[in-house]
Design a protein around this motif. Sequence first.
Motif, PDB file in Angstrom:
ATOM      1  N   VAL A 165       0.831  -1.208   0.000  1.00 39.44           N
ATOM      2  CA  VAL A 165       0.000   0.000   0.000  1.00 39.44           C
ATOM      3  C   VAL A 165       0.864   1.257   0.000  1.00 39.44           C
ATOM      4  O   VAL A 165       0.554   2.245  -0.670  1.00 39.44           O
ATOM      5  N   MET A 187      -8.932   2.457   0.682  1.00 40.37           N
ATOM      6  CA  MET A 187      -7.480   2.443   0.596  1.00 40.37           C
ATOM      7  C   MET A 187      -6.961   3.720  -0.060  1.00 40.37           C
ATOM      8  O   MET A 187      -5.992   4.328   0.404  1.00 40.37           O
ATOM      9  N   THR A 226      -1.526   2.859   7.945  1.00 43.92           N
ATOM     10  CA  THR A 226      -2.066   1.647   7.322  1.00 43.92           C
ATOM     11  C   THR A 226      -2.076   0.490   8.306  1.00 43.92           C
ATOM     12  O   THR A 226      -3.053  -0.254   8.420  1.00 43.92           O
TER      13      THR A 226
END
Length: 409
Positions: free
Chosen positions: A119, A337, A353
């Motif tokens: 991510v 996200m 995250t």
Amino acid sequence: MWRQRDFGIFWAAQTLSVLGDSFALIALPLLVLQATGSVARMGLLTAVGGVASVAAALFAGAVVDRVDRRRLLIACDLVRMGLYAVIPLVWLYGPRIWLLYAILPLCEAVGMLFAVGYVTVVRSLVGTSQLTEANGRLNATAAAAGVLGPLCAGLVAAWTGPAAAVGVDAASFGVSAACMVFVRFRGRAGADGAMGRAGAGANRSTERTGLWGDLRAGVSFLYRHPVLRTLTALLFVFSFLTLGLTDLVIYHLKHDLRHDDGTVGSVMAAGALGTIAGSLLVARVRRRFGFGVTWTGAVAMCGLAFAGLGWARDVPVVAVLSAVFLACVAVAGTSSMTLRQEVTPEHLLGRVTSAFWTLHYAAAPVGAVVLTWAAERRGTAPVGLVAGACCVLVAVAALFTPIRGSGRR
């Protein structure tokens, strides 16, 4: 993005990795069901892996923000390749269910490190302005691999046994690691997008305060952001309700409807088609309706599809409902996200995250155990109906929170 070499290699590596992962998604539950015949034991394996993910999420953000992220991703792929390769080798001498309960938690913990790192690097590959499109493309092609993966996994499991399908998963991690060797990321601090707006505070060296201090930093950022704070709380409930869904669908197909492993693979492949559709549509939908409407509507549709799964008696209906559920999960997941990537300063991205996943996923392993235990005793239909109705209530609750008013940016 088509002309960006590093993103293209990264994109290909993750697609290959998901292709193999989709083999394990089916093969591991089938190994348990083949040896025990119990959906509750399947749920327990899912829960054990989930607990390991939650535990790893406690420190994953701190690790990702401290180390070279490219090397971390390569190391995670290599470790998972070695661990998963052990299963088919041992299965040559007979089933060892205890081995699954030992290896899966390790793989899930390493997978959490990889996921947090994954991510955090997307923005360094494409910049903030293309985040939604990049995430959508990554999810879409991963889902395309997920169409072929479950279908092939079901066929491999039917012909040679589920253990061989796990071996394919192990090989895919090796290929992914080899691809990642050729990827180069930009520096963590930059002037574009969110970093430019974050100002000098995002570029300064951050004080390292240890594991709990890093986790508190991530939690503090989530708490101060009204949308992320509410999103974390609602996803805590949603994850509790849905982590055991795959086990429930497999059990419904195998036990209730009396179909073989090939049918399971076909239904999972159809579900992955839904993920492709959701991933390709999410950028356009979010631009048109904004985050709040997109996320809330997707969660509501997830609940409706979940409620109908246990009642479906025909395989095509199960496949369609699975596709709808996974399409909406893709829309909601990609939207949330992307929102975190957009609003979080670069130097905090790993920790935020990590904190987000730790908090919203904390109860999911317990939910998987409860869902599968209830399905074994009460049947899949009433359990699916109750869980789906609760997912709809999560969406309704979002209408009374800051999520509802969150706009197009």
